[in-house]
Design a protein around this motif. Structure first.
Motif, PDB file in Angstrom:
ATOM      1  N   THR A 461       0.428  -1.133   0.172  1.00  0.00           N
ATOM      2  CA  THR A 461       0.445  -0.363  -0.167  1.00  0.00           C
ATOM      3  C   THR A 461       0.575   1.490   0.155  1.00  0.00           C
ATOM      4  OG1 THR A 461      -0.209  -0.140   2.771  1.00  0.00           O
ATOM      5  CG2 THR A 461      -1.441  -0.969   1.106  1.00  0.00           C
ATOM      6  N   ASN A 573     -10.508  -8.151  -6.791  1.00  0.00           N
ATOM      7  CA  ASN A 573     -11.051  -7.332  -6.599  1.00  0.00           C
ATOM      8  C   ASN A 573     -12.430  -7.256  -7.005  1.00  0.00           C
ATOM      9  OD1 ASN A 573      -8.736  -6.035  -6.391  1.00  0.00           O
ATOM     10  ND2 ASN A 573      -8.147  -5.122  -8.580  1.00  0.00           N
ATOM     11  N   TYR A 576     -13.729  -9.779  -3.590  1.00  0.00           N
ATOM     12  CA  TYR A 576     -13.593  -8.781  -2.406  1.00  0.00           C
ATOM     13  C   TYR A 576     -14.387  -7.576  -2.931  1.00  0.00           C
ATOM     14  CZ  TYR A 576     -12.228  -5.009   0.435  1.00  0.00           C
ATOM     15  OH  TYR A 576     -11.384  -3.901   1.266  1.00  0.00           O
ATOM     16  N   LYS A 619      -6.746   1.747  -1.184  1.00  0.00           N
ATOM     17  CA  LYS A 619      -6.853   2.009   0.005  1.00  0.00           C
ATOM     18  C   LYS A 619      -8.049   1.507   0.870  1.00  0.00           C
ATOM     19  CE  LYS A 619      -5.603   6.489  -1.378  1.00  0.00           C
ATOM     20  NZ  LYS A 619      -3.996   7.740  -0.666  1.00  0.00           N
ATOM     21  N   PHE A 620      -7.922   1.518   2.334  1.00  0.00           N
ATOM     22  CA  PHE A 620      -8.959   0.392   2.758  1.00  0.00           C
ATOM     23  C   PHE A 620      -9.936   1.205   3.839  1.00  0.00           C
ATOM     24  CE2 PHE A 620      -5.568  -2.750   1.534  1.00  0.00           C
ATOM     25  CZ  PHE A 620      -6.461  -3.729   0.447  1.00  0.00           C
ATOM     26  N   SER A 623      -8.050  -1.965   9.237  1.00  0.00           N
ATOM     27  CA  SER A 623      -7.634  -3.282   9.211  1.00  0.00           C
ATOM     28  C   SER A 623      -8.106  -4.749   8.525  1.00  0.00           C
ATOM     29  CB  SER A 623      -7.039  -3.520  10.580  1.00  0.00           C
ATOM     30  OG  SER A 623      -8.097  -3.748  11.740  1.00  0.00           O
ATOM     31  N   HIS A 625     -10.887  -4.862   6.340  1.00  0.00           N
ATOM     32  CA  HIS A 625     -10.605  -4.963   5.003  1.00  0.00           C
ATOM     33  C   HIS A 625      -9.528  -5.349   4.500  1.00  0.00           C
ATOM     34  CE1 HIS A 625     -15.331  -2.565   4.133  1.00  0.00           C
ATOM     35  NE2 HIS A 625     -15.078  -3.113   5.459  1.00  0.00           N
ATOM     36  N   GLU A 626      -8.440  -5.115   5.109  1.00  0.00           N
ATOM     37  CA  GLU A 626      -7.001  -5.302   4.667  1.00  0.00           C
ATOM     38  C   GLU A 626      -7.152  -6.076   4.863  1.00  0.00           C
ATOM     39  OE1 GLU A 626      -2.301  -3.631   4.579  1.00  0.00           O
ATOM     40  OE2 GLU A 626      -3.959  -2.667   6.080  1.00  0.00           O
ATOM     41  N   LYS A 627      -6.891  -7.216   5.447  1.00  0.00           N
ATOM     42  CA  LYS A 627      -6.711  -7.923   5.972  1.00  0.00           C
ATOM     43  C   LYS A 627      -7.377  -9.381   4.768  1.00  0.00           C
ATOM     44  CE  LYS A 627      -7.640 -12.001  10.035  1.00  0.00           C
ATOM     45  NZ  LYS A 627      -7.924 -11.808  11.147  1.00  0.00           N
ATOM     46  N   TYR A 629      -8.635  -8.488   2.186  1.00  0.00           N
ATOM     47  CA  TYR A 629      -8.114  -8.195   0.887  1.00  0.00           C
ATOM     48  C   TYR A 629      -6.868  -9.205   0.402  1.00  0.00           C
ATOM     49  CZ  TYR A 629      -6.820  -6.290  -4.102  1.00  0.00           C
ATOM     50  OH  TYR A 629      -6.287  -6.143  -4.515  1.00  0.00           O
ATOM     51  N   LYS A 630      -6.105  -9.420   1.766  1.00  0.00           N
ATOM     52  CA  LYS A 630      -5.520  -9.681   1.628  1.00  0.00           C
ATOM     53  C   LYS A 630      -4.563 -11.342   1.525  1.00  0.00           C
ATOM     54  CE  LYS A 630      -1.816  -6.126   2.413  1.00  0.00           C
ATOM     55  NZ  LYS A 630      -0.251  -5.564   3.253  1.00  0.00           N
TER      56      LYS A 630
END
Length: 636
Positions: A461, A573, A576, A619-620, A623, A625-627, A629-630
């Motif tokens: 990011t 994407n 997600y 951009k998340f 945390s 959402h980031e978790k 996505y990954k």
């Protein structure tokens, strides 16, 4: 023999209400609402069942054309068989199990026997609690190579656990149990003295007293050890004694008293009778891992078209269960959402599979897309957070086995390419050791496999958004910015986050409907002195030339922003977005493939003043959402 009070057929899997069997009345059992059986191969009068309360026997006769089975043995049509109280009759072989359940008239003597038996069982259980369960090394050498390992290659340290699979009770709980047993013993002795009830022999009372002494000795020993442990932990560990004690208590939970099915949106969870919450989980896929088709076809031709994949499977599962693992199955069943099967059919099928395996287990069935569909870890998270009685799962000692492992064509003789990599990716998302069925059950060596080209864990990011990095997103002069890229590659977010706040008019076909309306809106905005961003996929030169012509007519520059996300990342994407936004309308693979087939990488010779490459830098919102996505979200 006590007099029979009532009799009924019950489903061991708890999929339907009990079916009463009146004394001497012939009852027909088959495809009906009562049994929840909808299989057309099962006759409405598949079985003729008659209960005789005097003899305490139940007779069964098969009337239907397709075979029923008694305790795994197929029946013959029109042949009368006796159904024992502990026997299982299947409406169709291996499917729709039914069990006889008698209720007897209660008498003072039978009541006393129940109390005495209960007391014996309780004291036996107390003695068993001091016996340690065999460590995982007790699994035969055939499976020793399949023990879970930590990421650094070291063997996991095994824990001593009780033989009977129950978590040790606290000293206080033991003391309370002793008091209860003493009270019951006093009552039974008093009743015996009053000649209301009696022990079966004089020695039986002395045996109970002896067991009580042993139980008290165990309780005193544990209290002493607990006191010693408390003293040492206060000086050698920063963990408080109360927390350490809680962790010890919660290594295992009590067994489920009955089989239960629950639904949570598109997730169905079955907890079988006898299942215990545990801190170690052995997870498995079902189709292609535990079972395969009897017909030899890729997909089953009917509900009963299955068999256990390898003979070693039931024994291996039982050994892992006996050595402290909770057996859990995770399966994707999109066919339910597509109307190709029903959840009731799957309940019946998988219940029969578990009957065949003979081990208490949980099943998680994902019937749609979203967070519960593998390889997303939603089913695993649900298990840990809501379906394990609050007991924390130890990731380093848990494992997962599945056949969707990304293996190539002919990874073994006559073997096809794996249809996906979802099971391997599911294990990666969770962080547990992964094995194929051949590695885990058959001790075969690991074979090569392929991973997806896009690794969501590698997303940075903080990487530069533009290439070249010194490029400017906006211009002080009026212009047209034309975006090129896959659906779901971030074009709309880029426009709304960076350009429309600076006064750029957002032109998008999803909003306007046709490309002609988009061109008209572009020309009109340029005449009004406004800059424009064309937020369409614009894959080929023809679609791009329309807006280059508009820019030339208005005598303004036209820059191209080319989004570099690949089709795999765009699909990721899209998956997600489906998971975080329920109102989002999914984009199917056909649209993705159409863009890929039409894509011509933009060139300056088309009339652009500049071409800027845009990297996907998400951009998340938070945390979580980031978790999400990954994680690996795609199956291939």
């Amino acid at each position: 023999m006590p007099a029979v009070k009532s009799c009924r057929l019950v489903c061991p899997n708890n999929t339907h209400d009990p079916i009463p069997l009146p004394d001497g009345v012939t009852i027909h059992v088959g495809r009906s609402e009562a049994t929840r059986c909808i299989d057309p191969r099962c006759s409405r009068k598949q079985l003729e069942v008659t209960a005789d309360y005097t003899s305490g026997e139940v007779t069964v006769k098969q009337l239907g054309a397709n075979s029923s089975a008694l305790d795994g043995i197929e029946l013959e049509k029109d042949r009368i068989c006796k159904l024992p109280e502990d026997g299982i009759i299947y409406l169709l072989t291996g499917m729709y199990p039914q069990k006889v359940e008698f209720t007897y008239e209660d008498t003072p003597q039978s009541s006393d026997k129940k109390k005495t038996k209960y007391l014996e069982n309780k004291t036996k259980d107390k003695k068993k609690e001091s016996v340690k369960r065999p460590a995982i090394d007790s699994i035969d050498s055939h499976h020793k190579t399949k023990k879970p390992r930590k990421s650094n290659g070291e063997k996991i340290k095994e824990k001593d656990m009780p033989e009977n699979g129950e978590a040790d009770k606290t000293v206080e709980e033991d003391e309370e149990d002793i008091k209860k047993l003493e009270e019951k013993l006093k009552i039974l002795k008093k009743n015996a003295a009053d000649k209301k009830f009696a022990f079966t022999s004089d020695s039986e009372a002395s045996q109970h007293e002896e067991k009580m002494k042993n139980l008290k000795g165990k309780e005193q020993k544990e209290r002493k050890e607990a006191t010693s442990s408390k003293s040492s932990s206060s000086t050698s560990s920063i963990t408080s004694p109360s927390k350490a004690k809680k962790t010890w208590q919660l290594s295992e939970g009590p067994p489920a008293e009955e089989t239960k099915w629950q639904q949570f949106e598109k997730l169905y969870v079955c907890t079988r009778k006898g299942v215990r919450a545990r801190d170690k989980v052995a997870g498995f896929d079902i189709d292609g891992t535990i079972i395969t088709t009897q017909s030899g076809k890729t997909f089953p031709t009917h509900l009963g078209d299955w068999r256990i994949l390898y003979p070693e499977i039931p024994g291996t599962l039982k050994k892992y269960h006996e050595n402290g693992y909770k057996i859990v199955f995770f399966t994707n069943q999109l066919g339910v959402s597509k109307g190709k099967t029903t959840i009731d059919e799957l309940k019946t099928k998988f219940s029969s599979v578990l009957d065949k395996l003979g081990v208490p287990a949980q099943i998680f069935i994902s019937t749609g897309g979203g967070i519960y569909r593998k390889p997303a870890r939603g089913m695993w998270d649900f298990l840990c957070q809501r379906a394990n009685d609050g007991i924390k799962v130890n990731i380093s000692e848990s494992l997962y086995v599945g056949d969707a492992a990304g293996r190539p064509e002919k990874w073994a003789a006559k073997k096809k390419k794996d249809f996906s990599c979802s099971d391997r990716l599911f294990a990666l998302n969770i962080g547990v050791n992964f094995y194929t069925p051949e590695e885990f059950f058959m001790s075969q060596k690991a074979v090569p496999f392929s991973m997806p080209e896009f690794d969501p864990r590698a997303i940075d990011t903080t990487s530069p958004l533009l290439d070249p990095p010194n490029s400017s997103i906006t211009s002080k002069s009026q212009e047209v910015i034309l975006l090129v890229g896959f659906p779901a590659c971030g074009k709309s977010f880029f426009s709304k986050y960076y350009l429309t706040p600076k006064g750029y008019v957002h032109v998008n076909r999803d909003t306007l409907g046709t490309w002609k309306k988009c061109v008209d809106m572009c020309a009109k905005s340029l005449r009004q002195g406004q800059s424009v961003v064309i937020d369409n996929t614009n894959p080929d030169k023809e679609s791009r030339q329309r807006y280059i012509t508009c820019a030339k007519a208005a005598k303004v520059g036209c820059r191209c922003f080319y989004f570099t996300a690949t089709i795999t990342q765009a699909r990721h994407n899209e998956r997600y977005r489906e998971m975080i936004d329920k109102s989002h309308q999914p984009i199917n693979d056909m649209i993705m493939n159409t863009f890929k087939s039409k894509l011509k990488v933009p060139e300056l010779s088309e009339g652009f003043s500049e071409i800027v490459r845009v990297n996907f830098v998400p951009k998340f919102k938070d945390s979580e959402h980031e978790k999400l996505y990954k994680q690996y979200l795609l199956e291939k």
